[in-house]
Design a protein around this motif. Structure first.
Motif, PDB file in Angstrom:
ATOM      1  N   UNK A 170      39.182  47.337  34.234  1.00  0.00           N
ATOM      2  CA  UNK A 170      37.975  48.170  34.263  1.00  0.00           C
ATOM      3  C   UNK A 170      38.240  49.644  33.975  1.00  0.00           C
ATOM      4  N   UNK A 171      39.461  50.104  34.207  1.00  0.00           N
ATOM      5  CA  UNK A 171      39.752  51.523  33.999  1.00  0.00           C
ATOM      6  C   UNK A 171      40.640  51.775  32.780  1.00  0.00           C
ATOM      7  N   UNK A 172      41.426  50.767  32.383  1.00  0.00           N
ATOM      8  CA  UNK A 172      42.356  50.957  31.270  1.00  0.00           C
ATOM      9  C   UNK A 172      42.079  50.037  30.092  1.00  0.00           C
ATOM     10  N   UNK A 173      41.187  49.057  30.280  1.00  0.00           N
ATOM     11  CA  UNK A 173      40.864  48.142  29.191  1.00  0.00           C
ATOM     12  C   UNK A 173      41.870  47.039  28.973  1.00  0.00           C
ATOM     13  N   UNK A 174      42.698  46.736  29.967  1.00  0.00           N
ATOM     14  CA  UNK A 174      43.663  45.634  29.854  1.00  0.00           C
ATOM     15  C   UNK A 174      42.930  44.302  30.047  1.00  0.00           C
ATOM     16  N   UNK A 175      43.582  43.165  29.774  1.00  0.00           N
ATOM     17  CA  UNK A 175      42.905  41.864  29.910  1.00  0.00           C
ATOM     18  C   UNK A 175      42.356  41.624  31.312  1.00  0.00           C
ATOM     19  N   UNK A 176      41.337  40.784  31.386  1.00  0.00           N
ATOM     20  CA  UNK A 176      40.665  40.480  32.641  1.00  0.00           C
ATOM     21  C   UNK A 176      41.615  39.813  33.633  1.00  0.00           C
ATOM     22  N   UNK A 177      41.246  39.843  34.908  1.00  0.00           N
ATOM     23  CA  UNK A 177      42.038  39.224  35.966  1.00  0.00           C
ATOM     24  C   UNK A 177      42.359  37.781  35.596  1.00  0.00           C
ATOM     25  N   UNK A 178      43.633  37.404  35.731  1.00  0.00           N
ATOM     26  CA  UNK A 178      44.059  36.045  35.402  1.00  0.00           C
ATOM     27  C   UNK A 178      44.580  35.355  36.661  1.00  0.00           C
ATOM     28  N   UNK A 179      45.253  34.232  36.494  1.00  0.00           N
ATOM     29  CA  UNK A 179      45.779  33.484  37.637  1.00  0.00           C
ATOM     30  C   UNK A 179      46.791  34.314  38.416  1.00  0.00           C
ATOM     31  N   UNK A 180      46.655  34.271  39.738  1.00  0.00           N
ATOM     32  CA  UNK A 180      47.562  34.978  40.636  1.00  0.00           C
ATOM     33  C   UNK A 180      48.086  33.970  41.653  1.00  0.00           C
ATOM     34  N   UNK A 181      49.380  33.930  41.849  1.00  0.00           N
ATOM     35  CA  UNK A 181      49.985  32.948  42.744  1.00  0.00           C
ATOM     36  C   UNK A 181      49.461  33.105  44.162  1.00  0.00           C
ATOM     37  N   UNK A 182      49.059  31.964  44.742  1.00  0.00           N
ATOM     38  CA  UNK A 182      48.591  31.960  46.122  1.00  0.00           C
ATOM     39  C   UNK A 182      47.172  32.436  46.315  1.00  0.00           C
ATOM     40  N   UNK A 183      46.439  32.632  45.196  1.00  0.00           N
ATOM     41  CA  UNK A 183      45.089  33.192  45.256  1.00  0.00           C
ATOM     42  C   UNK A 183      44.109  32.289  44.527  1.00  0.00           C
ATOM     43  N   UNK A 184      42.978  31.999  45.181  1.00  0.00           N
ATOM     44  CA  UNK A 184      41.882  31.265  44.552  1.00  0.00           C
ATOM     45  C   UNK A 184      40.855  32.279  44.052  1.00  0.00           C
ATOM     46  N   UNK A 185      40.570  32.253  42.762  1.00  0.00           N
ATOM     47  CA  UNK A 185      39.743  33.284  42.142  1.00  0.00           C
ATOM     48  C   UNK A 185      38.407  32.734  41.674  1.00  0.00           C
ATOM     49  N   UNK A 186      37.371  33.553  41.821  1.00  0.00           N
ATOM     50  CA  UNK A 186      36.083  33.326  41.166  1.00  0.00           C
ATOM     51  C   UNK A 186      35.749  34.634  40.456  1.00  0.00           C
ATOM     52  N   UNK A 187      35.599  34.560  39.135  1.00  0.00           N
ATOM     53  CA  UNK A 187      35.286  35.741  38.327  1.00  0.00           C
ATOM     54  C   UNK A 187      33.866  35.600  37.793  1.00  0.00           C
ATOM     55  N   UNK A 188      33.093  36.648  37.940  1.00  0.00           N
ATOM     56  CA  UNK A 188      31.694  36.630  37.532  1.00  0.00           C
ATOM     57  C   UNK A 188      31.500  37.320  36.188  1.00  0.00           C
TER      58      UNK A 188
END
Length: 395
Positions: free
Chosen positions: A377-395
């Motif tokens: 959101x601040x640098x324009x890098x790729x969106x949040x991806x898989x992170x070990x030990x974390x269950x993600x929901x991206x909107x």
């Protein structure tokens, strides 16, 4: 210790356990920052209309041979906690040098800015290792001390201002029971109106002062955001002159500070993203929709005497009001204090302070979430991806 989730309130029982821990184990080594930059740190004060806020800033620095490092916990903070909890300050003090060079020269260029808000009754150094990590990756991290709410605030003239607005521990059992009920109702709510009904119970009765506290902390953040141009121009003297990217600003926080970050996601147009670490989004903060993306991180381990964690309590809200780029992230095996530097206490799980998640994994994964989310959101890098030990929901 559910009350910790509510406002970051540090109960007597927590400090009794912490004293035991300090007697049993030697203070562990803190993790070194992994980014390419050295880390600098400075403090300054923002004044506006008779109000003031003290800011501790970690930032990417030029390589330095200075031996003037910030300690992990200065004696004045240990003494303030000691006075409140009636335990020896020597058991809390940690004057070992951190990795942050005091007033080091800033690395060339302009850097995105993150504001951090600690938990209620805590202090600006609460997540120090995380501040160092973010700074080593090119962020200027401004940790706010909230006068009267922080356990202690040290002004630039050296004056100490102690907490004058503590929570009354007398009604802690009733608060914990109410928060447990609310968490279940929020998590199982079928509609946004059901979710609002459940959450609003945490803003009345024993909790009636919370909306005003959120507003006060949010206004402190706005004072700092409005002052960024003055810092850049050198009107507020700091090493940061000319080095702030004032068009790339984010806010995050833990516990009550996370609720403040969520409030700003709904109300502050001069930020680009916000993140809340294991906390509520209060109904007093809600507007028709979020102004900027918000990510909430949860643990799924309840801390005794609570029966409920914070896991997924805001999902109904997000399904209704989240803007594109928002997210929810569940850290499997994490408890509330895993999102602070107490994560590094070796026997934290045994003492009931932290969850079963591996401390190193928690440190790495929480920092990865912050870096990828704010990087996007601040640098324009790729969106949040898989992170070990974390269950993600991206909107």
């Amino acid at each position: 210790m559910k009350l910790l989730k509510y406002v970051g309130y540090t109960s007597l029982s927590l400090f009794v356990l912490l004293v035991i821990a300090l007697y049993l184990v030697q203070s562990p080594d803190k993790p070194a920052p992994t980014g390419v930059h050295a880390v600098g740190v400075t403090e300054f004060e923002v004044t506006e209309g008779g109000q003031w806020v003290v800011v501790t800033a970690w930032y990417p620095a030029q390589p330095s041979v200075s031996n003037n490092f910030l300690p992990y916990m200065a004696s004045y903070i240990a003494e303030a906690i000691s006075e409140k909890q009636k335990i020896p300050a020597s058991l809390l003090e940690d004057e070992r040098p951190s990795f942050a060079h005091i007033d080091a020269e800033v690395f060339s260029g302009r850097h995105p800015v993150l504001l951090f808000n600690h938990g209620f009754s805590s202090h600006a150094y609460q997540n120090l290792t995380q501040m160092e990590e973010l700074a080593s990756h090119g962020y200027v991290v401004l940790s706010l001390s909230h006068p009267g709410h922080s356990v202690v605030t040290k002004r630039v003239n050296g004056a100490l201002v102690y907490q004058s607005i503590p929570l009354d521990p007398e009604h802690a059992p009733e608060r914990i029971a109410a928060m447990d009920r609310a968490a279940v109702s929020m998590r199982t709510s079928a509609t946004i109106n059901d979710w609002i009904d459940a959450t609003s119970t945490l803003e009345e009765g024993l909790f009636r002062n919370i909306p005003g506290y959120v507003d006060e902390w949010s206004e402190n953040n706005r004072r700092v955001i409005r002052a960024l141009t003055r810092v850049n121009l050198g009107a507020i003297p700091t090493p940061l002159k000319g080095h702030l990217d004032t068009e790339s600003v984010g806010v995050f926080g833990h516990s009550f500070g996370g609720s403040v970050a969520a409030d700003l996601a709904f109300s502050e147009p001069n930020i680009k993203a916000a993140m809340s670490l294991d906390s509520y989004v209060y109904t007093n903060s809600l507007q028709e929709t979020m102004k900027v993306p918000l990510c909430v991180a949860y643990g799924d381990v309840a801390e005794p005497p609570s029966d409920e964690s914070m896991a997924w309590i805001n999902q109904t809200l997000f399904e209704t009001k989240a803007v594109s780029g928002s997210c929810e992230a569940l850290f499997v095996g994490a408890a509330h204090l895993n999102f602070s530097d107490l994560n590094h206490l070796p026997i934290g799980e045994f003492l009931g302070l932290t969850g079963s998640i591996d401390a190193e994994l928690m440190h790495q994964s929480s920092n990865q979430l912050l870096l990828s989310y704010f990087g996007h959101h601040l640098k324009g890098t790729p969106e949040v991806s898989d992170i070990e030990g974390v269950k993600m929901v991206v909107y």
